[in-house]
Design an enzyme around this catalytic site. Sequence first.
Site, PDB file in Angstrom:
ATOM      1  NE  ARG A  34      -4.128  -2.063   1.561  1.00  0.00           N
ATOM      2  CZ  ARG A  34      -5.016  -2.054   0.567  1.00  0.00           C
ATOM      3  NH1 ARG A  34      -5.155  -0.984  -0.189  1.00  0.00           N
ATOM      4  NH2 ARG A  34      -5.789  -3.104   0.339  1.00  0.00           N
ATOM      5  CG  HIS A 110       6.655   3.092  -8.423  1.00  0.00           C
ATOM      6  ND1 HIS A 110       7.908   3.623  -8.667  1.00  0.00           N
ATOM      7  CD2 HIS A 110       5.831   4.161  -8.266  1.00  0.00           C
ATOM      8  CE1 HIS A 110       7.852   4.935  -8.644  1.00  0.00           C
ATOM      9  NE2 HIS A 110       6.592   5.298  -8.421  1.00  0.00           N
TER      10      HIS A 110
HETATM   11  P1  DGP Z   1       6.020   8.388  -7.941  1.00  0.00           P
HETATM   12  O1  DGP Z   1       7.494   7.985  -7.949  1.00  0.00           O
HETATM   13  O2  DGP Z   1       5.828   9.850  -8.233  1.00  0.00           O
HETATM   14  O3  DGP Z   1       5.180   7.532  -8.838  1.00  0.00           O
HETATM   15  O4  DGP Z   1       5.467   8.188  -6.466  1.00  0.00           O
HETATM   16  C1  DGP Z   1       6.087   7.395  -5.490  1.00  0.00           C
HETATM   17  C2  DGP Z   1       5.038   6.920  -4.524  1.00  0.00           C
HETATM   18  O5  DGP Z   1       5.688   6.135  -3.546  1.00  0.00           O
HETATM   19  C3  DGP Z   1       4.269   8.022  -3.771  1.00  0.00           C
HETATM   20  O6  DGP Z   1       2.882   7.861  -4.044  1.00  0.00           O
HETATM   21  C4  DGP Z   1       4.559   7.774  -2.308  1.00  0.00           C
HETATM   22  C5  DGP Z   1       5.088   6.361  -2.294  1.00  0.00           C
HETATM   23  N1  DGP Z   1       6.112   6.135  -1.282  1.00  0.00           N
HETATM   24  C6  DGP Z   1       7.252   6.835  -1.112  1.00  0.00           C
HETATM   25  N2  DGP Z   1       7.968   6.331  -0.094  1.00  0.00           N
HETATM   26  C7  DGP Z   1       7.270   5.266   0.366  1.00  0.00           C
HETATM   27  C8  DGP Z   1       7.488   4.329   1.415  1.00  0.00           C
HETATM   28  O7  DGP Z   1       8.478   4.355   2.121  1.00  0.00           O
HETATM   29  N3  DGP Z   1       6.530   3.381   1.592  1.00  0.00           N
HETATM   30  C9  DGP Z   1       5.411   3.317   0.812  1.00  0.00           C
HETATM   31  N4  DGP Z   1       4.540   2.338   1.083  1.00  0.00           N
HETATM   32  N5  DGP Z   1       5.168   4.171  -0.177  1.00  0.00           N
HETATM   33  C10 DGP Z   1       6.090   5.146  -0.388  1.00  0.00           C
END
Ligand code: DGP
Length: 127
Positions: A34, A110
Site C-alpha cells: 500500500r 512501480h
Molecule cells: P512516484 O514515484 O511519483 O510515482 O510516487 C512514489 C510513490 O511512492 C508516492 O505515491 C509515495 C510512495 N512512497 C514513497 N515512499 C514510500 C514508502 O516508504 N513506503 C510506501 N509504502 N510508499 C512510499
Amino acid sequence: MNNPYDTENIFAKILRGEIPNDTVLETEHALAFRDIQPQAPQHVLVIPKGPYVNYDHFAHTASDAEIVGYTRAIGKVCEMLGVQPGAGGDGYRMIANTGSDGVQEVPHLHIHILGGRRLGRMLQSKT
Ligand code: DGP
C-alpha cells in the site's frame, strides 16, 4: 540506453526488508504494497523485484519470466482489490510515473493501482 539503478532508493530498501511495508502480495518476481500517501481508497504499488528504473527499462531488459511474473502479479492485485470491471468491480487506474516529465519520485519501477472512487479525468487539458 542508460538506466543507472540507485541501490539506495526507498523501494530497494523495502525489497531488502530494511523499511517496513504494508504488503498486499509477494510473488517470485513482484511485491505489492500500500502507498504510504494513498490518493484513493485503494492505492497499491506493484514493483518488480529486479533492479529496473522504469517500465521501458524493464520492458527492454527483464527476462520473459520476470515480465510474465510482474504482469500476473498486477492482475492478481486487481483481483484482490475487487476493482476488476469484468468481475463486478468499478474499475481502477494504473499509472507508471516515469522520469522528470512524468514526475517520478522513486527510481524503481512501480505501477500505482488506484480505485475505490471516481478518479476524474486522467490529466488536466494543458498541452
Ligand atoms: P512516484 O514515484 O511519483 O510515482 O510516487 C512514489 C510513490 O511512492 C508516492 O505515491 C509515495 C510512495 N512512497 C514513497 N515512499 C514510500 C514508502 O516508504 N513506503 C510506501 N509504502 N510508499 C512510499
